[in-house]
Design a protein around this motif. Structure first.
Motif, PDB file in Angstrom:
ATOM      1  N   THR A 132      42.676  44.891  51.496  1.00  0.00           N
ATOM      2  CA  THR A 132      42.647  43.983  50.356  1.00  0.00           C
ATOM      3  C   THR A 132      42.517  44.711  49.027  1.00  0.00           C
ATOM      4  O   THR A 132      42.348  44.076  47.988  1.00  0.00           O
ATOM      5  N   VAL A 149      49.047  32.832  48.895  1.00  0.00           N
ATOM      6  CA  VAL A 149      47.736  33.297  49.377  1.00  0.00           C
ATOM      7  C   VAL A 149      46.624  32.293  49.106  1.00  0.00           C
ATOM      8  O   VAL A 149      45.458  32.580  49.362  1.00  0.00           O
ATOM      9  N   LEU A 157      44.246  31.566  52.027  1.00  0.00           N
ATOM     10  CA  LEU A 157      43.468  32.652  52.613  1.00  0.00           C
ATOM     11  C   LEU A 157      42.096  32.732  51.956  1.00  0.00           C
ATOM     12  O   LEU A 157      41.953  32.445  50.762  1.00  0.00           O
ATOM     13  N   TYR A 161      39.154  34.383  49.948  1.00  0.00           N
ATOM     14  CA  TYR A 161      39.356  35.330  48.861  1.00  0.00           C
ATOM     15  C   TYR A 161      39.218  36.763  49.334  1.00  0.00           C
ATOM     16  O   TYR A 161      39.963  37.652  48.910  1.00  0.00           O
ATOM     17  N   ARG A 213      42.503  38.246  50.769  1.00  0.00           N
ATOM     18  CA  ARG A 213      43.739  38.307  49.988  1.00  0.00           C
ATOM     19  C   ARG A 213      44.003  39.729  49.503  1.00  0.00           C
ATOM     20  O   ARG A 213      43.077  40.434  49.101  1.00  0.00           O
ATOM     21  N   SER A 233      46.863  39.466  44.320  1.00  0.00           N
ATOM     22  CA  SER A 233      47.931  38.581  44.775  1.00  0.00           C
ATOM     23  C   SER A 233      47.937  37.251  44.038  1.00  0.00           C
ATOM     24  O   SER A 233      48.966  36.570  43.995  1.00  0.00           O
ATOM     25  N   ASP A 234      46.811  36.853  43.457  1.00  0.00           N
ATOM     26  CA  ASP A 234      46.767  35.591  42.723  1.00  0.00           C
ATOM     27  C   ASP A 234      46.830  35.793  41.210  1.00  0.00           C
ATOM     28  O   ASP A 234      46.625  34.851  40.447  1.00  0.00           O
TER      29      ASP A 234
END
Length: 655
Positions: free
Chosen positions: A347, A389, A392, A394, A397, A401-402
């Protein structure tokens, strides 16, 4: 030293389950009332002990080394019914839940990182939600042997137990899910964790924490978070018991696995504060030569809400825990590091083991490689990545990705918020969508809101921004950092940001405050938005920024189904027993908008909620609520997927 306080120590979830299970049925019925009375009593802390005078003759003592009650025996009461008394159970019900400790292993041969602080609720949304469960400097080792590809008998039974407990909480709703229901869910969560179902167990503990926040009226309670928690928990247990989905992913892991990366050249991007109900700190974001994002965090638990914000903002000035570097998080957001012996999780978290060496290096501008490639990704692709994502946890992730990396031009404020509340609007460059810019965290003591208000005075300002996607039926972005945009080769204009040299052309909006002098508003003309927008002063080239468009009419009435899904979480399955006229109105509104599936799901949810068997005396016969939970889960997931689809359409202009 004696300290009078209103705060209770943390408590391990299994301790709550064990203590409540030791009560008789008669005392369990009195537990919620006893907890409410005990909450009014003053708490006195003496070192590792918290004392409460229940009455003139009875003293309750909680032994909590390190601030956490870890054993049943650590809760002692002086009444005659102890240890099976309601006072002990009421006390652990009032204590905030503490995370389970991470298993420890000796360091590996290359100085592998050791255990870290356990994951917090992020809910970086987490709150800011940025770091969620951040590493406090030491990284976790890889987990043990690979788990079997199918569930064992013990895992399957634990998953079924957890599903029944979660369905019971859903059926009761917040108003009916008292201490006994919560303790049963915690007992099921502990059993699941012991069986190796780490992800469902963590989801269950998160649900109990959010139910407690809802019942107590905590200021950080959000109904949407509780709905999401129940949806995730029931989705996991349903998939596990039905044998669908990737078992390894559904199980989760006890701790994150870190792999050796060797040498890394890191360029700092930005830093942001982390502020949740239990943790506070800061996290720095960096990009390597391959364009991959990584995080380094300084996040610690807190037990005082008043001190949490200073802890979060102050963490920005603390030294980055990576090798022997002396850079603070704010400094690293504009500098670089050369790292040897680096370890990184899947991650993106960087480990800080004994073998890691780091030396300060030059940073990179946002307009130069490798940072610039983050802004080169098309907007639609970035939005699709961020939406993919959302489901998913946190902590699972991939780093960043966010996040969205956009070039925008500010348009000023317009009534685009709920109830027509003005929001700062901006347009993506090259014909992109118009979006609303929101504060990444709403706490008034963080600089986010003040910085956003100052930016609203500068329509026409061009910026390069980093933000977190806010899923809505209109484009919205929670702003984290701003910087100088790239200059066109054939245009010579001054930088829109007049920042000091040590800012390196960027501002961390959650850790630093913008000043009026930092914005070249004189080059933008009047901030009065007339029909054609502000007009540049004489002699200044450029096109006046456009006036913010009025908000478009609201889209399809997806709120009808979503509102019923949330209503049942608050009140329980009995909430869906209004008159047939209400059901017909909901059905007609959805079908008229072409949402036939939503109408069918709502009808199915109503039917499942009303399907209660009765005995010969007309009394409701208790069931396992499985059919109702299944109908609710289908409606909740449909609402979730439809919201994601509408958000994607809003950003791409397909709505």
């Amino acid at each position: 030293m004696t300290d009078r306080t209103n705060d209770w120590p943390g408590v391990r979830p299994e301790v709550v389950a064990e203590v409540v299970a030791g009560l008789s049925a008669r005392l369990q019925k009195r537990l919620d009332g006893a907890a409410a009375k005990l909450a009014e009593r003053p708490v006195v802390r003496e070192g590792d002990e918290w004392r409460v005078e229940v009455d003139e003759e009875t003293v309750l003592v909680l032994h909590a080394p390190g601030g956490t009650v870890a054993e049943q025996a650590d809760v002692r009461c002086g009444c005659l019914l102890a240890p099976a008394c309601v006072h002990r159970a009421a006390a652990v019900t009032l204590c905030p839940l503490a995370e389970a400790p991470e298993p420890t292993e000796p360091p590996g041969p290359t100085g592998s990182p050791g255990p870290t602080e356990p994951t917090g609720e992020a809910g970086p949304s987490a709150p800011t939600g940025a770091a969620g469960a951040a590493d406090t400097g030491a990284a976790r080792e890889a987990a043990g042997p690979t788990a079997p590809a199918s569930l064992t008998a013990a895992e399957l039974e634990a998953a079924r137990h957890l599903h029944r407990a979660a369905a019971a909480v859903l059926a009761a709703g917040v108003s009916g899910a008292g201490a006994v229901s919560q303790a049963e869910l915690l007992r099921a969560a502990h059993r699941a964790r012991v069986a190796g179902l780490y992800r469902p167990a963590a989801a269950a503990v998160a649900v109990v924490t959010r139910v407690r926040a809802a019942r107590s009226g905590a200021p950080d309670h959000r109904l949407a978070d509780l709905v999401a928690g129940l949806r995730e928990l029931l989705g996991l247990t349903t998939a596990l018991t039905a044998g669908t989905g990737p078992v390894a992913e559904l199980r989760g892991t006890a701790r994150q696995a870190y792999r050796e990366e060797g040498g890394l050249r890191l360029h700092g991007l930005f830093a942001e504060p982390v502020l949740t109900a239990t943790h506070a700190g800061a996290v720095s974001w960096a990009v390597d030569a391959d364009g991959r994002l990584s995080t380094i965090a300084e996040v610690m638990p807190h037990d005082d809400a008043a001190a949490a914000v200073p802890q979060a903002v102050g963490a920005g000035n603390r030294t980055v825990r990576l090798g022997d570097t002396a850079l603070s998080h704010r400094e690293f957001s504009r500098a670089g590091l050369v790292v040897q012996g680096a370890t990184r999780s899947a991650t993106g978290r960087l480990g800080a083991g004994a073998a890691v060496r780091a030396v300060r290096a030059a940073g990179a501008a946002w307009t130069a490689e490798p940072a610039a490639r983050l802004w080169s990704e098309p907007v639609a692709a970035q939005v699709a990545r961020a939406l993919a994502v959302q489901d998913l946890p946190y902590e699972s992730r991939p780093a960043g990705s966010d996040l969205l990396f956009l070039d925008v031009t500010l348009l000023g404020t317009a009534p685009t918020g709920p109830g027509g509340v003005p929001q700062l609007r901006a347009r993506c460059t090259e014909g992109g969508p118009v979006l609303a810019l929101r504060a990444a965290h709403e706490h008034p003591d963080l600089p986010f809101r003040a910085n956003l208000a100052l930016l609203a005075t500068a329509p026409g300002l061009r910026l390069r921004v980093v933000g977190r996607l806010e899923r809505a039926d209109r484009p919205e972005l929670r702003l984290l950092a701003i910087g100088t945009p790239p200059q066109a080769p054939d245009v010579q204009t001054p930088d829109p940001l007049a920042l000091p040299a040590d800012r390196a052309g960027r501002v961390n909006l959650g850790l630093e405050r913008l000043q009026t002098a930092d914005l070249r508003t004189a080059d933008l003309g009047s901030t009065d938005l007339g029909p054609a927008g502000p007009t540049p002063p004489e002699g200044v080239a450029g096109t006046p920024p456009e006036r913010p468009e009025p908000p478009a009419p609201y889209g399809p009435p997806v709120h009808v189904l979503g509102r019923r899904v949330e209503q049942t979480v608050t009140t329980g399955r009995n909430a869906l027993a209004p008159s047939e006229a209400t059901a017909a109105a909901d059905r007609g509104l959805l079908r008229a908008a072409g949402l036939a599936t939503a109408a069918e799901l709502l009808d199915g949810l109503r039917a499942a909620a009303a399907n209660r068997r009765r005995d010969v005396f007309g009394r409701i016969v208790a069931d396992d609520h499985d059919a109702y939970a299944t109908a609710w889960l289908a409606a909740a997931w449909y609402t979730e997927e439809l919201a994601s689809a509408l958000c994607s359409a809003a950003w791409t202009g397909e709505g």
